[in-house]
Design an enzyme around this catalytic site. Structure first.
Site, PDB file in Angstrom:
ATOM      1  N   GLU B  56      60.386  50.392  42.804  1.00  0.00           N
ATOM      2  CA  GLU B  56      60.488  49.545  43.990  1.00  0.00           C
ATOM      3  C   GLU B  56      61.659  48.576  43.887  1.00  0.00           C
ATOM      4  OE1 GLU B  56      55.762  49.144  45.022  1.00  0.00           O
ATOM      5  OE2 GLU B  56      56.590  47.843  43.481  1.00  0.00           O
ATOM      6  N   THR B  84      53.635  49.909  31.487  1.00  0.00           N
ATOM      7  CA  THR B  84      53.294  50.274  32.864  1.00  0.00           C
ATOM      8  C   THR B  84      54.354  49.744  33.826  1.00  0.00           C
ATOM      9  OG1 THR B  84      50.950  50.131  32.361  1.00  0.00           O
ATOM     10  CG2 THR B  84      51.558  50.046  34.690  1.00  0.00           C
ATOM     11  N   ARG B 112      55.532  35.301  36.321  1.00  0.00           N
ATOM     12  CA  ARG B 112      55.457  34.940  37.737  1.00  0.00           C
ATOM     13  C   ARG B 112      54.185  35.450  38.387  1.00  0.00           C
ATOM     14  NH1 ARG B 112      54.669  39.412  40.637  1.00  0.00           N
ATOM     15  NH2 ARG B 112      56.310  40.251  41.971  1.00  0.00           N
ATOM     16  N   GLN B 140      49.151  42.070  31.266  1.00  0.00           N
ATOM     17  CA  GLN B 140      49.174  40.866  32.099  1.00  0.00           C
ATOM     18  C   GLN B 140      48.102  39.854  31.683  1.00  0.00           C
ATOM     19  OE1 GLN B 140      49.886  38.188  35.266  1.00  0.00           O
ATOM     20  NE2 GLN B 140      51.162  39.764  34.401  1.00  0.00           N
ATOM     21  N   ASP B 161      37.090  45.359  29.248  1.00  0.00           N
ATOM     22  CA  ASP B 161      38.059  46.419  29.534  1.00  0.00           C
ATOM     23  C   ASP B 161      37.459  47.718  29.026  1.00  0.00           C
ATOM     24  OD1 ASP B 161      41.502  46.476  29.872  1.00  0.00           O
ATOM     25  OD2 ASP B 161      40.473  48.252  29.107  1.00  0.00           O
ATOM     26  N   GLY B 225      45.231  43.805  40.473  1.00  0.00           N
ATOM     27  CA  GLY B 225      45.610  45.180  40.151  1.00  0.00           C
ATOM     28  C   GLY B 225      45.744  46.126  41.338  1.00  0.00           C
ATOM     29  N   GLY B 226      45.175  45.800  42.477  1.00  0.00           N
ATOM     30  CA  GLY B 226      45.322  46.650  43.658  1.00  0.00           C
ATOM     31  C   GLY B 226      46.626  46.301  44.352  1.00  0.00           C
ATOM     32  N   ASP B 227      47.662  47.092  44.102  1.00  0.00           N
ATOM     33  CA  ASP B 227      48.993  46.667  44.554  1.00  0.00           C
ATOM     34  C   ASP B 227      49.874  47.847  44.947  1.00  0.00           C
ATOM     35  OD1 ASP B 227      49.384  47.782  42.103  1.00  0.00           O
ATOM     36  OD2 ASP B 227      50.480  46.096  41.242  1.00  0.00           O
ATOM     37  N   LYS B 231      45.699  52.468  45.450  1.00  0.00           N
ATOM     38  CA  LYS B 231      45.391  51.795  44.183  1.00  0.00           C
ATOM     39  C   LYS B 231      44.665  50.491  44.489  1.00  0.00           C
ATOM     40  CE  LYS B 231      47.886  50.271  39.944  1.00  0.00           C
ATOM     41  NZ  LYS B 231      48.221  48.839  39.995  1.00  0.00           N
ATOM     42  N   VAL B 293      49.500  41.245  45.700  1.00  0.00           N
ATOM     43  CA  VAL B 293      50.277  42.464  45.443  1.00  0.00           C
ATOM     44  C   VAL B 293      51.639  42.129  44.819  1.00  0.00           C
ATOM     45  CG1 VAL B 293      49.142  43.805  47.243  1.00  0.00           C
ATOM     46  CG2 VAL B 293      51.231  42.554  47.802  1.00  0.00           C
TER      47      VAL B 293
END
Lengths: 342, 342
Positions: B56, B84, B112, B140, B161, B225-227, B231, B293
């Site tokens: 991206e 990742t 950030r 993260q 996890d 995590g949903g970004d 996903k 996101v």
């Protein structure tokens, strides 16, 4: 580590291989990539406009490699001592998303723009083309001249620019390289007897550098400078009588000369000429026109060519752009684990 | 020359100032930029998707400075020894279009992202929040923990996890820094008594990491995590009962948890909470949800903060990215004028 070609090494590469040779070699890469056009992920470049200019990102991917270029266009820059166009670009590995190669692209864009122009002219200009009229003697002009000599066989150049100093610079740079150069007092004089006319000016305005009276039958127009909304060089009527070739229609319709025309104005995607899906020039009398705005795939080809040419030589250095901790889930350890890093 | 912070110098900066201090300071920059949200040129990020991941570009500009970030997302990377997410970014001067600053952003993005999460929680989580449940202990996670301690006051962390090694890594990294950490055997256990729940997993799938039964009244959900299209982490019904805060709706509706909902699903643009145009949390019992996101302005702030923090120190080096001939119209001279260059 990412392989990096900075300005100084780009200059050294150009001095090692020569502008004309590089452009000629780059045309092979361009033709290879244009022939497999349909495999690429294609979008119009992403532009951020301001009153002074534009900053653009130009991404593409063939599914194995990804590239993007950062490029600005600021027509008022030269008057303030800056380049109109500066650029840099990156190649990345699609499989893991890691960048692999970064290069300055101010010089590389000059080379690829000339290579793209020369590639199109090679396939659609008259085969006996010998004389090119050049309107505009800015940063891009010498690269265009050398590209058209190397790829198309142009020896004679007539040139005009509103800035006599720019023309003098062009002559100073090009005459020692064996061109026959005629400096002209205006466009009317410059286009007399031209087989190809290259317009490459930078003013961000709807100009009419070239009018219908300047365009003789059989001429190929290489229209380079109209490449931004509100930035054109040709009288609109020229387009009506020409066969118009473009890179990526969704981008050219917004940025190119055809922005002056309706959405359904007929154009030929140049890659189809290479695959044989469309014809190029249909007769000796036809006027052909390459409405060049510059597309991301051109930069993809240029970056690949440069990367391959410098690989393993001292023309590439390494920059540390990708954090790569031993345990990929333990990025945090990099912030505390001093000994393993320094 | 362009100022450059490579991976090693990013690490040295983080070691000099500390993760928690940097995130806390970065929140000031983020709040400053989010408050003037309307001045920015905003577009959803430009994504190139493949079966393995996404690359991206995230550009934005406030009219004076321009920034973009290159970032990939490849959920299957850690299993192959890669990160990742890796990233780098650039600042440029809008006035002349020249790049001015380049930095690695794998580490900077981790900072950030945590700073953005912490900023939102500071304004919409319950003021007495002390305990955070963390679902996901990847790259993260430590940055989130330190951000929430520095900005929100979180001391107690419950964590789960699917990968016990990742949890062990988190505990090893964080316990020495003074957190009370409880390792849990599942999500049901982890969320008990949590004031804040952070979900930060990387699988590119429509998952339901969190179900409605996990969400007690008054909780703040920090859904990181949903970004990406396809996903997500939350059972869709959670969204119905929460007040949902987002960065840039046109991007979040495609990439965030709300991709599970219709186009007109009600959301609050977080910047409006900062300017007072919208309320944040309306009651102690309300469930608040940050559907994070990651937006280009977050990176703009992070790059500015890093640039200002390292300016004039040996944490920045210079790279030669912009060809700058003496006569701006004579780019060609650079290719022949050896003595003035070398």
């Amino acid at each position: 580590m990412v392989s990096f070609v900075d300005v100084n090494n780009m200059v050294r590469w150009i001095q090692r291989d020569g502008v004309e040779n590089i452009i000629t070699g780059m045309v092979d890469y361009l033709e290879h990539d244009f022939r497999r056009w349909e495999r690429f992920d294609k979008i119009a470049r992403v532009a951020s406009h301001t009153p002074f200019g534009v900053i653009e990102l130009m991404p593409t991917s063939d599914g194995e490699e990804y590239s993007f270029k950062y490029v600005n266009g600021h027509p008022s820059n030269p008057a303030r001592g800056f380049q109109t166009v500066t650029a840099f670009g990156v190649l990345a590995d699609v499989d893991n998303g890691y960048p692999t190669f970064q290069a300055e692209m101010t010089l590389l864009t000059a080379l690829r723009t000339a290579a793209t122009s020369a590639m199109v002219a090679k396939h659609v200009a008259r085969k006996d083309s010998k004389r090119m009229a050049m309107i505009g003697a800015g940063s891009q002009s010498e690269f265009q001249a050398l590209g058209f000599r190397g790829v198309v066989g142009i020896e004679d150049i007539t040139i005009y620019d509103v800035d006599p100093k720019a023309v003098e610079k062009f002559r100073r740079n090009m005459e020692p390289l064996g061109f026959n150069i005629t400096v002209c007092s205006g466009v009317d004089e410059a286009v007399i007897g031209a087989d190809i006319i290259t317009t490459c000016t930078a003013d961000k305005a709807q100009n009419q550098i070239l009018a219908t009276r300047h365009v003789a039958p059989g001429v190929h127009l290489n229209a380079v400078g109209g490449d931004c909304p509100g930035k054109t060089e040709l009288e609109a009527e020229i387009l009506d009588d020409a066969k118009v070739f473009v890179e990526f229609p969704p981008q050219t319709r917004v940025e190119g000369e055809i922005q002056q025309k309706p959405e359904d104005f007929p154009v030929v995607e140049f890659w189809k000429v290479l695959t044989g899906a469309e014809t190029g020039r249909d007769s000796e009398e036809q006027v052909t026109l390459f409405d060049d705005v510059g597309f991301a795939i051109n930069d993809f080809s240029a970056l690949r060519y440069c990367r391959d040419a410098v690989k393993g030589t001292d023309l590439e250095t390494q920059i540390d752009l990708v954090a790569d901790p031993e345990d990929p889930k333990d990025l945090f350890s990099m912030t505390s684990d001093v000994p393993s890093l320094l």
